[in-house]
Design a protein around this motif. Sequence first.
Motif, short mmCIF file in Angstrom:
data_model
loop_
_atom_site.label_atom_id
_atom_site.label_comp_id
_atom_site.label_asym_id
_atom_site.label_seq_id
_atom_site.Cartn_x
_atom_site.Cartn_y
_atom_site.Cartn_z
N TRP A 111 -10.10 -44.97 100.92
CA TRP A 111 -11.16 -43.96 101.03
C TRP A 111 -12.49 -44.61 101.39
CZ3 TRP A 111 -15.70 -43.08 98.21
CH2 TRP A 111 -16.31 -41.84 98.44
N SER A 171 -3.14 -51.67 92.23
CA SER A 171 -2.40 -50.40 92.28
C SER A 171 -0.95 -50.59 91.90
CB SER A 171 -2.50 -49.79 93.68
OG SER A 171 -3.76 -49.23 93.91
N ASP A 212 -0.25 -43.44 94.31
CA ASP A 212 -0.93 -42.62 95.32
C ASP A 212 -2.18 -41.93 94.78
OD1 ASP A 212 -0.92 -41.47 98.03
OD2 ASP A 212 -0.58 -39.58 96.99
N ASP A 213 -2.38 -41.91 93.47
CA ASP A 213 -3.43 -41.08 92.88
C ASP A 213 -4.82 -41.60 93.24
OD1 ASP A 213 -4.14 -38.90 90.80
OD2 ASP A 213 -5.31 -40.65 90.21
N PHE A 214 -5.70 -40.65 93.54
CA PHE A 214 -7.09 -41.00 93.83
C PHE A 214 -8.07 -40.30 92.89
CE2 PHE A 214 -11.10 -39.85 95.93
CZ PHE A 214 -11.61 -41.11 96.19
N PRO A 252 -5.76 -46.71 96.95
CA PRO A 252 -6.27 -45.44 97.50
C PRO A 252 -7.79 -45.39 97.55
CG PRO A 252 -4.49 -45.02 95.96
CD PRO A 252 -4.83 -46.47 95.83
N MET A 253 -8.47 -45.98 96.55
CA MET A 253 -9.93 -46.00 96.58
C MET A 253 -10.43 -46.91 97.69
SD MET A 253 -10.69 -46.16 92.48
CE MET A 253 -12.47 -46.20 92.72
N THR A 298 -7.97 -41.51 89.23
CA THR A 298 -8.37 -42.91 89.26
C THR A 298 -9.87 -43.04 89.51
OG1 THR A 298 -6.20 -43.49 90.14
CG2 THR A 298 -7.94 -45.13 90.35
N ASN A 299 -10.39 -42.27 90.43
CA ASN A 299 -11.81 -42.37 90.79
C ASN A 299 -12.72 -42.02 89.61
OD1 ASN A 299 -13.88 -42.84 92.74
ND2 ASN A 299 -14.15 -40.64 92.94
#
Length: 266
Positions: free
Chosen positions: A225, A70, A205-207, A221-222, A210-211
């Motif tokens: 989660w 990240s 911070d992005d999820f 962040p993944m 990215t996911n």
Amino acid sequence: MPVVNWLKRHLVVIAGLLTLGYLLLPNVVVTVFSFNKPKGRFNYEWQQFSTDAWKDPCGVAGMCDSLSISLQIAIWATIGATLLGTMIAFALVRYRFRARGSVNSLIFLPMAMPEVVMAASLLTLFLNLGAQLGFWTILIAHIMFCLSFVVVAVKARVLSMDPRLEQAAQDLYAGPAQTFLRVTLPIAAPGIAAGAMLAFALSFDDFIITNFNAGSTVTFPMFVWGSAQRGTPVQINVIGTAMFLIAVLLVLTSMVIGNRRNRQKA
């Protein structure tokens, strides 16, 4: 009625402090629970004070690896988005060209549309190009996502610049490169720095984006989660607290430097 008069005079300050306290409350909770020692898998109830998680922040398998990924993506996405965004902002403000209005409108689209729409669009693009999903597709997606925010921040700063300063430098026989490096760039630097900081925060911070475009690559962040589904380790709170403290330290440092410069100018 001295109390009522005092409240009226300080109502705005009180409201601001209450709002700030409300916004910072989640950070306080995360910090407190970073010193917790839960009995089960979930770190949701206070059990016992402990510094074990702070002594071994990488004690959870894969967490520091995802954090490293990240950070790498955020740094490179910040560099790419800041360079491209700065050039686009100057072009939109300083030059007149065809479709300038359309470009201005397109810049705001990533900020206005839901992230899931952009994530699905980028995934479709990568699949049609036959690209292998992973680190590089995440990086490209983050640059595209952060670009608009950098353009808006830098553009606002460029619009407020006084063109007479650059004209004065040219009157003193400064070349285009000297004028840009010694006059234009220092004046635009606060806007560029603001855009870069915003890009870094958004990328790290992005999820959602990215996911969609990660493939088998796991960012922090993944990881968070995924961990929440089977038990949240205390080390996640430690990393969150550390990132928050670093951000606060950077903001305070910039404020101190800015105050010193203002005093020197005065």
